[in-house]
Structures are given as structure tokens and as C-alpha cells.
Design a protein around this motif. Structure first.
Motif, PDB file in Angstrom:
ATOM      1  N   ARG A   1       0.876  -1.184   0.000  1.00 22.41           N
ATOM      2  CA  ARG A   1       0.000   0.000   0.000  1.00 22.41           C
ATOM      3  C   ARG A   1       0.904   1.223   0.000  1.00 22.41           C
ATOM      4  O   ARG A   1       1.123   1.873   1.025  1.00 22.41           O
ATOM      5  CB  ARG A   1      -0.913  -0.032   1.226  1.00 22.41           C
ATOM      6  N   GLU A   2       1.471   1.546  -1.169  1.00 21.33           N
ATOM      7  CA  GLU A   2       2.528   2.544  -1.236  1.00 21.33           C
ATOM      8  C   GLU A   2       2.056   3.934  -0.829  1.00 21.33           C
ATOM      9  O   GLU A   2       2.783   4.680  -0.171  1.00 21.33           O
ATOM     10  CB  GLU A   2       3.120   2.583  -2.644  1.00 21.33           C
ATOM     11  N   SER A   3       0.844   4.308  -1.229  1.00 25.74           N
ATOM     12  CA  SER A   3       0.343   5.636  -0.870  1.00 25.74           C
ATOM     13  C   SER A   3       0.189   5.763   0.640  1.00 25.74           C
ATOM     14  O   SER A   3       0.625   6.753   1.245  1.00 25.74           O
ATOM     15  CB  SER A   3      -0.997   5.889  -1.561  1.00 25.74           C
ATOM     16  N   ASP A   4      -0.436   4.755   1.272  1.00 23.70           N
ATOM     17  CA  ASP A   4      -0.594   4.766   2.728  1.00 23.70           C
ATOM     18  C   ASP A   4       0.764   4.704   3.425  1.00 23.70           C
ATOM     19  O   ASP A   4       0.967   5.348   4.469  1.00 23.70           O
ATOM     20  CB  ASP A   4      -1.449   3.581   3.171  1.00 23.70           C
ATOM     21  N   TYR A   5       1.679   3.922   2.854  1.00 30.76           N
ATOM     22  CA  TYR A   5       3.033   3.814   3.411  1.00 30.76           C
ATOM     23  C   TYR A   5       3.716   5.178   3.413  1.00 30.76           C
ATOM     24  O   TYR A   5       4.288   5.614   4.430  1.00 30.76           O
ATOM     25  CB  TYR A   5       3.825   2.817   2.581  1.00 30.76           C
ATOM     26  N   SER A   6       3.617   5.891   2.289  1.00 29.09           N
ATOM     27  CA  SER A   6       4.257   7.199   2.175  1.00 29.09           C
ATOM     28  C   SER A   6       3.643   8.199   3.152  1.00 29.09           C
ATOM     29  O   SER A   6       4.356   8.926   3.848  1.00 29.09           O
ATOM     30  CB  SER A   6       4.132   7.710   0.736  1.00 29.09           C
ATOM     31  N   GLN A   7       2.306   8.237   3.220  1.00 28.89           N
ATOM     32  CA  GLN A   7       1.644   9.191   4.105  1.00 28.89           C
ATOM     33  C   GLN A   7       1.956   8.907   5.575  1.00 28.89           C
ATOM     34  O   GLN A   7       2.096   9.839   6.373  1.00 28.89           O
ATOM     35  CB  GLN A   7       0.123   9.142   3.867  1.00 28.89           C
ATOM     36  N   THR A   8       2.059   7.634   5.927  1.00 27.51           N
ATOM     37  CA  THR A   8       2.395   7.296   7.313  1.00 27.51           C
ATOM     38  C   THR A   8       3.813   7.733   7.650  1.00 27.51           C
ATOM     39  O   THR A   8       4.083   8.236   8.748  1.00 27.51           O
ATOM     40  CB  THR A   8       2.248   5.778   7.538  1.00 27.51           C
ATOM     41  N   LEU A   9       4.733   7.570   6.705  1.00 26.88           N
ATOM     42  CA  LEU A   9       6.106   8.025   6.923  1.00 26.88           C
ATOM     43  C   LEU A   9       6.153   9.540   7.115  1.00 26.88           C
ATOM     44  O   LEU A   9       6.937  10.044   7.931  1.00 26.88           O
ATOM     45  CB  LEU A   9       6.982   7.618   5.742  1.00 26.88           C
ATOM     46  N   LEU A  10       5.322  10.266   6.386  1.00 25.89           N
ATOM     47  CA  LEU A  10       5.316  11.725   6.532  1.00 25.89           C
ATOM     48  C   LEU A  10       4.726  12.143   7.881  1.00 25.89           C
ATOM     49  O   LEU A  10       5.173  13.118   8.482  1.00 25.89           O
ATOM     50  CB  LEU A  10       4.531  12.353   5.375  1.00 25.89           C
ATOM     51  N   LYS A  11       3.725  11.407   8.352  1.00 29.45           N
ATOM     52  CA  LYS A  11       3.209  11.677   9.704  1.00 29.45           C
ATOM     53  C   LYS A  11       4.299  11.404  10.744  1.00 29.45           C
ATOM     54  O   LYS A  11       4.453  12.155  11.717  1.00 29.45           O
ATOM     55  CB  LYS A  11       1.997  10.790   9.991  1.00 29.45           C
ATOM     56  N   LEU A  12       5.033  10.340  10.515  1.00 28.93           N
ATOM     57  CA  LEU A  12       6.127   9.993  11.425  1.00 28.93           C
ATOM     58  C   LEU A  12       7.217  11.055  11.381  1.00 28.93           C
ATOM     59  O   LEU A  12       7.824  11.395  12.410  1.00 28.93           O
ATOM     60  CB  LEU A  12       6.681   8.625  11.030  1.00 28.93           C
ATOM     61  N   PHE A  13       7.468  11.593  10.192  1.00 25.43           N
ATOM     62  CA  PHE A  13       8.443  12.684  10.047  1.00 25.43           C
ATOM     63  C   PHE A  13       8.020  13.880  10.904  1.00 25.43           C
ATOM     64  O   PHE A  13       8.824  14.443  11.667  1.00 25.43           O
ATOM     65  CB  PHE A  13       8.538  13.097   8.575  1.00 25.43           C
ATOM     66  N   ASP A  14       6.764  14.296  10.767  1.00 24.97           N
ATOM     67  CA  ASP A  14       6.264  15.449  11.540  1.00 24.97           C
ATOM     68  C   ASP A  14       6.367  15.196  13.036  1.00 24.97           C
ATOM     69  O   ASP A  14       6.746  16.094  13.813  1.00 24.97           O
ATOM     70  CB  ASP A  14       4.810  15.738  11.164  1.00 24.97           C
ATOM     71  N   LEU A  15       6.043  13.977  13.456  1.00 22.62           N
ATOM     72  CA  LEU A  15       6.077  13.658  14.882  1.00 22.62           C
ATOM     73  C   LEU A  15       7.506  13.693  15.415  1.00 22.62           C
ATOM     74  O   LEU A  15       7.771  14.258  16.487  1.00 22.62           O
ATOM     75  CB  LEU A  15       5.440  12.284  15.106  1.00 22.62           C
TER      76      LEU A  15
ATOM     77  N   ALA B   1      13.671  11.682  11.880  1.00 26.70           N
ATOM     78  CA  ALA B   1      12.865  12.381  10.881  1.00 26.70           C
ATOM     79  C   ALA B   1      13.504  12.285   9.507  1.00 26.70           C
ATOM     80  O   ALA B   1      12.823  12.086   8.492  1.00 26.70           O
ATOM     81  CB  ALA B   1      12.676  13.841  11.293  1.00 26.70           C
ATOM     82  N   ALA B   2      14.830  12.414   9.457  1.00 23.55           N
ATOM     83  CA  ALA B   2      15.549  12.303   8.179  1.00 23.55           C
ATOM     84  C   ALA B   2      15.380  10.926   7.574  1.00 23.55           C
ATOM     85  O   ALA B   2      15.193  10.778   6.352  1.00 23.55           O
ATOM     86  CB  ALA B   2      17.029  12.616   8.401  1.00 23.55           C
ATOM     87  N   GLU B   3      15.427   9.913   8.415  1.00 22.99           N
ATOM     88  CA  GLU B   3      15.241   8.544   7.920  1.00 22.99           C
ATOM     89  C   GLU B   3      13.853   8.375   7.306  1.00 22.99           C
ATOM     90  O   GLU B   3      13.700   7.752   6.253  1.00 22.99           O
ATOM     91  CB  GLU B   3      15.435   7.562   9.073  1.00 22.99           C
ATOM     92  N   CYS B   4      12.847   8.957   7.963  1.00 20.02           N
ATOM     93  CA  CYS B   4      11.474   8.857   7.440  1.00 20.02           C
ATOM     94  C   CYS B   4      11.339   9.580   6.103  1.00 20.02           C
ATOM     95  O   CYS B   4      10.697   9.077   5.172  1.00 20.02           O
ATOM     96  CB  CYS B   4      10.489   9.446   8.447  1.00 20.02           C
ATOM     97  N   LEU B   5      11.927  10.768   5.990  1.00 19.38           N
ATOM     98  CA  LEU B   5      11.849  11.518   4.737  1.00 19.38           C
ATOM     99  C   LEU B   5      12.561  10.779   3.617  1.00 19.38           C
ATOM    100  O   LEU B   5      12.098  10.749   2.469  1.00 19.38           O
ATOM    101  CB  LEU B   5      12.440  12.915   4.925  1.00 19.38           C
ATOM    102  N   ASP B   6      13.690  10.175   3.942  1.00 22.36           N
ATOM    103  CA  ASP B   6      14.442   9.413   2.951  1.00 22.36           C
ATOM    104  C   ASP B   6      13.605   8.247   2.419  1.00 22.36           C
ATOM    105  O   ASP B   6      13.541   7.998   1.212  1.00 22.36           O
ATOM    106  CB  ASP B   6      15.729   8.899   3.596  1.00 22.36           C
ATOM    107  N   ARG B   7      12.936   7.536   3.317  1.00 22.47           N
ATOM    108  CA  ARG B   7      12.109   6.406   2.897  1.00 22.47           C
ATOM    109  C   ARG B   7      10.889   6.868   2.107  1.00 22.47           C
ATOM    110  O   ARG B   7      10.494   6.231   1.120  1.00 22.47           O
ATOM    111  CB  ARG B   7      11.668   5.607   4.124  1.00 22.47           C
ATOM    112  N   ALA B   8      10.290   8.006   2.513  1.00 21.95           N
ATOM    113  CA  ALA B   8       9.135   8.534   1.790  1.00 21.95           C
ATOM    114  C   ALA B   8       9.532   8.984   0.390  1.00 21.95           C
ATOM    115  O   ALA B   8       8.781   8.795  -0.574  1.00 21.95           O
ATOM    116  CB  ALA B   8       8.514   9.694   2.564  1.00 21.95           C
TER     117      ALA B   8
END
Length: 717
Positions: free
Chosen positions: A200-214, A224-231
Motif C-alpha cells: 500500500r505505497e500511498s498509505d506507506y508514504s503518508q504514514t512516513l510523513l506523519k512519522l516525520f512530523d512527529l 525524521a531524516a530517515e522517514c523523509l528518505d524512505r518517503a
């Protein structure tokens, strides 16, 4: 008195028996009388709390009395007292399901979540349809800041659902959970793993961005950098990436920052230092996108704009022309001569391995063109839109993405993509409408589409600035007026010599379309057809009910057609393609020993597990009664072997008559070459996969044979 109660069990008589039994110290008799009185009162709709209390006071060991009294206390909000009453009975090995449910309810009401968890899990195992109770408990853990317990329970639930081969219900529940409860890093990380494993790539990406913000709000910028890199790895064009990148600037290691920044094709908009040849390698996607933009601009005479893109390439990828013949040719086409510090200016020469100089570039321009006022933002988005189209997994998603992206980019009142064969009604229509405009009636849109496509087929691109006055559109003038179309641009969609549909952009005011816009839209229209070919056939076959409802596997009849389509896509995109055959024992022997129904039931279970755990664009077929065929796109043999091992572990618990099934697999990577005929490639890989399976079966249960082609010429047309 008891005889009188038997003849007339009224409230009055039951009360007298209960009180008389109490006076005579007959606790059992008193408890029975008060219990019946409580039940009678309860059935009449009155409050029976006092009678349950008296029954419990007379005999606290009676399970039925304790259950009734516990429910009464919970209804009154006295959950502490209810737990005291119910706990001794609930912990007994013979506790009924109803009593455990009531005790769990009391524990939840008292916020004793960790004690309620094992009870609710037992009830869920007995009845998996109660999954909502488990997700509710996970939410309560989150609300009470018990993050570790919430994630542990979520992982336990995921393992259970994966074993059943049913992740979809879990994903839906977890999405609902995330929207209602407090976010925590551990839970978002788990959800990202869940979405990634389920493709579920779209959901995966959006969850990573929420994790980035958190993580940013908590000051944990490394995470946060790791999350942005994966997104960015999922979708480098997601809106807001540049702002997120700026947040990280100065807060993480500079080299790490540059590596993340290199993933974004719009990196040039961000302030950055000149790239050095010995620094981190920038993304190939960024280079390809910049080259595509420059190539289009050069081809249609916008050289100064093209030079801007090439300057950016020189800054980010110094001396890349020495290794990349296409970039070298692009410099020649634009009339550019790259110059670097400490090297004398010279015309671009054929690719060589000359010594590289310092990486601070300057550019020498040959006959620069000035005065171009055309907005080239549309050119820069060709690669972005194309990439989004190719990410869609079905024809409907391709069409919807097309109209939304193009309508918004060109600020059209309406944008329509329709699939239609000449002379017939449209078979599929997707429409974008600007804000304030309603979608047209299907019949009205169909009339316009049919007329416009027929004209576009006979005349080529249709560019009409006054649609209502155009003579060729008079037969549909009323429909145009109803839709508020004053001007339009239409391009036919063609698959080779076949006309398959039309792309139309319409405006509610007169509008002339610039030639550069038409060039870009022609390019994108070709990509729409390619994306439909890549995604549409698989989904179309499924929509025509060739998927077995019980197992989730596609039927054998569609195997060749879809394998051929995947092969053509692999040739077109120069990607790997692997075929896997998995057998779970000889069908004749299994049927003789266990019966046909038992074998079919086991294979249905295996099919459900496989269908639930392959990637969205992979294909799984019922090849024979006990054999499953997998077509793994964009997968080389090494990755295919890893996928086979994963599937082996997932299905190892499936049994027939309590006996495990044998597992044998044959793997064959197709020889994908531009010069080979797709039919020959398919024939060769099918034969090799079957031979590999035969070899695996001959070697014994549990063996996997990967059979490489003896020669790359095996599939020569």
C-alpha cells in the motif's frame, strides 16, 4: 411456602420465601429465591439491583448470581465492585464465555487494560469476527500512553491475520484507529511496516510523513531524516518535500542531508552548495528528469530554457557527459560546451575517459536564444506526471490520475479521458472539473466525446478556440453549451494503429492553445496509453471474473495472455521478469489419500495466503490442482528466490488431514531483450519454469530449483 411459589411465582411470594429462608439460615434457598425475584423484576423492566445484591449476600459462590450481580453493578457504574464480585469466578477454569465477557467489560471500564487484554484475546481467538474489540483495546492503550502495549498487541493481531491470509480487514481497522487516537512513533512505525508489506505505497508514504512530523516535533531529527528518505524513495514528487527538507537543514549531518536532497528532482529550487565529483552520488531519477525536460525544450526551439536545465545538470552532475552518451548528444543539440575550472574551453567531443578537473562548473553557450516568454512549467512536469501514471495499478486509477493532473496543471474548466473505439459509445470516461463546475451528465459527455474523437482521428489534434461557432461541432452544439465549453483541445489516444480513446481539455472561455502545450500533451497522451497497457489488462481480466472467488488466484485461462502482457511491459521498460511454479504435492496421490474436497480446501487456503501476501502488481494463477504459478514483474531471480522462501514460511502451517504439504518450486527468469520476440520469450520461460519444477520435485520435497537459461540466445525470434 415453596409449594405456593411453585404454583404462583409472583414477586410477593418469592420475597416471602427469600426472607423466610434467610431467617431459617437457609442461604441456598434464600439466594435462589432472590435470584428468581431479580430475574422476574428485570424481565418486567424494573431495577433488580437490590435483589441481585441480596442473592449475592446469601450465596456469593453461585456463578449465575455473581454474573447477574456483576452486570447490575456495571450498569450502576460501580465497576470496582463488579470486578470484586466477578474475579473469583472469571479466573476459574470453568468460567463461561458470558462471564469472561462481562469481567473483561468491567476491567475496561476500570481502565485496567493490561488485565483485560488476555481475556479479550481468548474471546477473539474463539470468534475472529470480534477483531473490532482488539483494535478498540489498542486505541485505549494509546490514549493511556501505554504505547509499548499498544504496539505489542497490534503486532500480535497482525501475525494472527497474516496466518489467516486476511490482512485487508486489519489494514482498514488500523487506518480507522490512526484517525481516532493519539499518534505515537512506535505505532506509526508499525503501520508503515504493515503498509509496506502489503504494497500500500500511498498509505506507506503518508504514514512516513506523519512519522516525520512527529519526530520533528520531538526534536528527533535523525529519525525524521530517515522517514523523509524512505518517503522520497516511494514518491519523490510528494508535495511539501522541499519544506520538509528545509526543516532538516543544519540539524543533521551535511552529507546525509545532500543524499536525501538528491532524491528530489526539484532540488534546484533549494539552496545548495555546488556538487563535488567526490561527494555523494545524486539520484539517477533527478538526472533523467532534467534530461527529459531539456530534450523537449531543445526539440521545440526553446534553447535558452533548455540551457537552464543543462546548467543545472552541469552543477549537479559534473563530467557526467563523459559517461553518458545521451547527455553528450544533448549538449551537442543545445550547442553547449561544458567548461570547468582549470580546464580550457573546448567543443564537446566524443565520450572519452579524459582526466576530470575540478568540479566548479561554468558554461559556454553557443548562440544563446533569448526572448522566450513561454511558461515551461508544463514541460517540467512531464516526468512527474508520467511517473505518477506508471505507479497506478489499474486502468481506472490511470484515467483518474490523468484528468486530475492535467486539468489542474493546465487550469482547464474540464479535462476528460475516455476510452472508445470509433463508431461505438465510450466504454469508460473520467472527468475533472474545476472548482465551481459540476460534472456533466453521462449522455451529454458521451455525445461530445464521440464527436470530438471522430474529428481528432480524421484531422489530428483538434484545437478550437470558439467551439460553439465551429461548423464541425454544430451537431453537438447544444451539448457543448450545456457543459459550458467555449473552447477545447482534443488529442486522439492511439495504441499503434488502433484508436482507443481521446484526451480533451475544455475551457468555459475562448482559449488558444500554445504549440508548446500541445507538444507536452501529445507526449503525455502517449504515456497514458502506455500506462493503460501496463496496468489495464491485469485489472480488466480480473474484472471479467477470471479470478477464483474461493482461492483469490487467477484462472489458468488468463495465464498466457497476462504473461505476454507482462513480457511486453518488461521489454518496454527494460526490467526483469521471473516466472515461479510452486507445487504442493502430486495431485493424484493427494486426492486418492484425502479426497478431492480436502485437497481443494487446502489449496483454497494456500491461494488466499499467497494472494494476500504478493505485491499489488504481481500475478498468481491456479496452474494445476496443486500447483500455483507466479509472474513477478520487475523481479530478478535473486529477489524471486527470496519471495519463494517468504511464501514457503507463510504456507507451512497448512495441513491436509493434519499432515503438512510437500513444497517444491521451480524458478526461471525471462530473457528480456529488445531484439527478441515476446512470443518466443514467453515460450522459452514457460518451458524452463516447468523443467525447473520437475527437477525440484525429483530432488525431493522442500527443494527449490532456479534454472538459468543456458544461453542468452535461447529466446531469439
Amino acid at each position: 411456602m415453596k409449594r405456593l411459589v411453585a404454583l404462583e411465582p409472583s414477586e410477593r411470594n418469592l420475597l416471602r420465601v427469600g426472607e423466610l429462608s434467610s431467617e431459617l439460615q437457609d442461604s441456598k434457598g434464600a439466594a435462589a429465591a432472590f435470584l428468581k425475584l431479580a430475574q422476574l423484576t428485570e424481565n418486567s423492566g424494573a431495577n433488580a439491583a437490590q435483589w441481585y445484591e441480596r442473592a449475592y449476600s446469601a450465596d456469593s459462590s453461585d456463578v449465575e448470581i455473581a454474573l447477574g450481580y456483576g452486570k447490575s453493578l456495571i450498569a450502576q457504574g460501580q465497576v470496582g465492585a463488579a470486578i470484586f464480585v466477578l474475579e473469583p469466578h472469571a479466573k476459574a477454569g470453568t468460567a463461561s464465555q458470558e462471564l469472561r465477557e462481562t469481567f473483561a467489560k468491567a476491567l475496561l471500564a476500570a481502565n485496567r487494560l493490561s488485565e483485560a487484554e488476555p481475556l479479550l484475546w481468548q474471546l477473539f481467538q474463539l470468534n475472529p469476527s470480534r477483531m473490532q474489540e482488539i483494535t478498540t483495546l489498542i486505541g485505549l492503550f494509546l490514549d493511556n500512553n501505554q504505547d509499548a502495549e499498544a504496539v505489542a498487541l497490534a503486532r500480535k493481531l497482525e501475525q494472527f491475520q497474516r496466518g489467516k491470509g486476511d490482512r485487508r480487514a486489519l489494514i482498514a481497522s488500523m487506518q480507522e484507529l490512526a484517525g481516532k487516537h493519539r499518534a505515537c512513533p512506535e505505532m506509526l512505525e508499525f503501520m508503515s511496516e504493515l503498509f509496506n508489506a502489503s504494497n500500500r505505497e500511498s498509505d506507506y508514504s503518508q504514514t512516513l510523513l506523519k512519522l516525520f512530523d512527529l519526530h520533528c516535533s520531538l526534536g528527533n531529527f535523525a529519525k525524521a531524516a530517515e522517514c523523509l528518505d524512505r518517503a522520497a524513495d516511494v514518491d519523490p514528487y510528494e508535495s511539501g518535500h522541499q519544506k520538509r527538507l528545509e526543516i532538516l537543514k543544519g540539524k543533521i549531518d551535511d552529507n546525509r542531508y545532500k543524499v536525501i536532497a538528491s532524491r528530489f528532482t526539484s532540488l534546484g529550487k533549494a539552496e545548495s552548495e555546488p556538487a563535488k565529483s567526490d561527494g555523494p552520488t545524486l539520484g539517477a531519477a533527478a538526472l533523467q528528469d532534467l534530461m527529459l525536460q531539456a530534450e523537449i525544450l531543445v526539440q521545440y526551439g526553446m534553447r535558452s530554457k533548455a540551457i537552464e536545465r543543462l546548467q543545472r545538470i552541469q552543477e549537479l552532475f559534473p563530467h557526467e557527459e563523459d559517461r553518458n552518451p545521451d547527455l553528450h548528444q544533448l549538449y551537442l543539440s543545445a550547442g553547449m560546451t561544458p567548461r570547468y575550472t582549470d580546464s580550457a574551453p573546448a567543443p564537446v567531443t566524443p565520450v572519452s575517459s579524459a582526466a576530470r578537473a575540478s568540479s566548479n562548473p561554468s558554461i559556454s553557450l553557443a548562440a544563446p536564444v533569448t526572448g522566450e516568454n513561454t511558461d515551461v512549467s508544463h514541460f517540467t512536469r512531464v516526468a512527474e506526471i508520467t511517473r505518477k501514471l506508471y505507479r497506478q495499478s489499474n486502468a481506472d486509477a490511470v484515467m483518474t490520475t490523468s484528468v486530475n493532473e492535467l486539468g489542474a496543471q493546465w487550469k482547464a474548466t474540464r479535462c476528460v479521458v475516455a476510452m472508445r473505439k470509433p463508431g461505438l459509445a465510450p466504454t469508460a470516461v473520467r472527468e475533472f472539473c474545476a472548482e465551481g463546475f459540476a460534472k456533466g451528465e453521462s449522455n451529454t459527455v458521451a455525445k461530445v466525446i464521440s464527436a470530438v474523437q471522430d474529428l481528432a482521428i480524421s484531422r489530428g489534434t483538434l484545437n478550437i478556440s470558439d467551439a460553439l461557432a465551429a461548423a464541425e461541432l454544430q451537431p453537438v452544439r447544444e451539448a457543448l453549451a450545456t457543459l459550458g465549453i467555449a473552447s477545447l483541445l482534443a488529442l486522439p489516444l492511439s495504441d499503434g494503429a488502433d484508436h482507443v480513446g481521446v484526451l480533451m481539455l475544455a475551457q468555459n472561455t475562448p482559449r488558444g492553445w500554445h504549440s508548446s502545450d500541445i507538444v507536452v500533451l501529445k507526449t503525455i497522451s502517449d504515456q497514458i496509453v502506455n500506462a493503460l497497457n501496463n496496468a489495464g489488462l491485469r485489472r480488466l481480466v480480473k474484472s471479467l471474473s477470471v479470478t477464483d472467488e474461493q482461492s483469490g488466484l487467477m484462472k489458468r485461462a488468463s495465464y498466457l495472455d497476462l504473461l505476454m502482457a507482462e513480457t511486453r511491459r518488461a521489454i518496454q521498460q527494460s526490467t526483469a521478469l521471473t516466472v515461479v511454479l510452486v507445487q504442493f504435492g502430486k495431485s493424484s496421490a493427494l486426492v486418492k489419500e484425502n479426497g478431492e474436497k480436502a485437497v481443494e480446501a487446502a489449496m483454497q487456503q494456500i491461494g488466499q495466503i499467497i494472494a494476500a501476501n504478493i505485491r499489488q502488481n504481481d500475478l498468481a494463477f491456479s496452474y494445476e490442482m496443486t500447483t500455483v504459478a507466479l509472474v513477478l514483474g520487475e523481479t530478478a531471480e535473486k529477489e524471486a528466490l527470496m519471495a519463494v522462501e517468504k511464501l514457503r514460511k507463510l504456507v507451512e502451517d497448512v495441513r491436509i488431514s493434519e499432515k503438512p504439504l510437500a513444497f517444491s518450486a521451480g524458478v526461471a527468469e525471462a530473457i528480456v531483450r529488445q531484439q527478441f520476440d515476446p512470443v518466443d520469450i514467453v515460450t522459452e520461460v514457460i518451458n524452463r519454469a516447468e523443467l525447473a519444477l520437475d527437477m525440484a520435485v525429483a530432488q525431493g520435497a522442500g527443494r527449490v530449483v532456479n534454472l538459468a537459461a543456458e544461453t542468452a540466445n535461447a529466446a531469439v525470434a
